[in-house]
Design a protein around this motif. Sequence first.
Motif, PDB file in Angstrom:
ATOM      1  N   VAL A   1       1.833   0.737 -11.427  1.00 33.97           N
ATOM      2  CA  VAL A   1       0.606   0.719 -10.630  1.00 33.97           C
ATOM      3  C   VAL A   1      -0.225  -0.511 -10.969  1.00 33.97           C
TER       4      VAL A   1
ATOM      5  N   ARG B   1       0.831  -1.212   0.000  1.00 34.48           N
ATOM      6  CA  ARG B   1       0.000   0.000   0.000  1.00 34.48           C
ATOM      7  C   ARG B   1       0.867   1.264   0.000  1.00 34.48           C
TER       8      ARG B   1
ATOM      9  N   LEU C   1       1.356  -3.432  -9.338  1.00 38.54           N
ATOM     10  CA  LEU C   1       1.125  -3.409  -7.892  1.00 38.54           C
ATOM     11  C   LEU C   1      -0.300  -3.846  -7.567  1.00 38.54           C
ATOM     12  N   ASP C   2      -1.258  -3.462  -8.403  1.00 40.00           N
ATOM     13  CA  ASP C   2      -2.639  -3.892  -8.184  1.00 40.00           C
ATOM     14  C   ASP C   2      -2.774  -5.401  -8.375  1.00 40.00           C
TER      15      ASP C   2
ATOM     16  N   ARG D   1       2.418   1.673  -3.494  1.00 37.49           N
ATOM     17  CA  ARG D   1       1.435   2.089  -4.493  1.00 37.49           C
ATOM     18  C   ARG D   1       1.128   3.580  -4.369  1.00 37.49           C
TER      19      ARG D   1
END
Length: 248
Positions: free
Chosen positions: A128, A14, A131-132, A17
């Motif tokens: 991103v 988290r 990372l998701d 990100r």
Amino acid sequence: MATDRLDAARAALRTERRRVVDEREAFEAFRRRLTDIDPADAPAASDRRLLVDAPTATGANAVRDAYRATVMSVPHYDDEYGETYRDSVEIEFGPAVAAGLEEALDPATKRATLAAARGGYEDRDRLVAALDAEADSLADCRDVVVPVLEELHDLNAETREGDYGALEAVRGRLVVLERRCDDAVADRQARLRENHDRLGLPADFPDLQRYLYRDLGVDYPALATLAELADCVREARVRAERRLATVG
């Protein structure tokens, strides 16, 4: 065995990100500002002594100010990077653009800088997405670990107290849980490869997880947790089989 390692991994993810999103938006803000800065034809070499007062010097200064107000102003910049303007531009945009911006903002340098800023945005946008995907994979791991842990606790109690029929049922459930853990390990490994490919990294380049979880004391916290859980299930199965042998 607990889920602390997975929780720590999710917290680290988290944080990263949020930082990457800040950088992505900063590069987009820089690109928009750069679009509004007017370049001018670079002066001839014989006129370089006049550059300090030339429009090109003013343009280069405006680029510097825009970069400092956007890319270098993300909240984590000093802690994570701490580079000077020149060093940061060279790292992000390459030495040719950095050298060009030292002197002037002619049309060619502006085009190159715009392209580099767009590349900086797109790199972060891909990250991103990766990372998701990693967050989804961690959630899937947790969805395996938590119920297996809960059932394993109950099955261990039944192993100590059950009769032959109960032990046979326990052993059957442990075989199922062992397979579930092994399948989760295989799925996690496949997700790691997909994420590596998604980012376009060379085969021998360190992967995203080693970077993300570098402060956790383990390169692959989800895999380590799943592997430990699989070992616990296997040990429980062996105990159940030994009990079966003694009560049979």
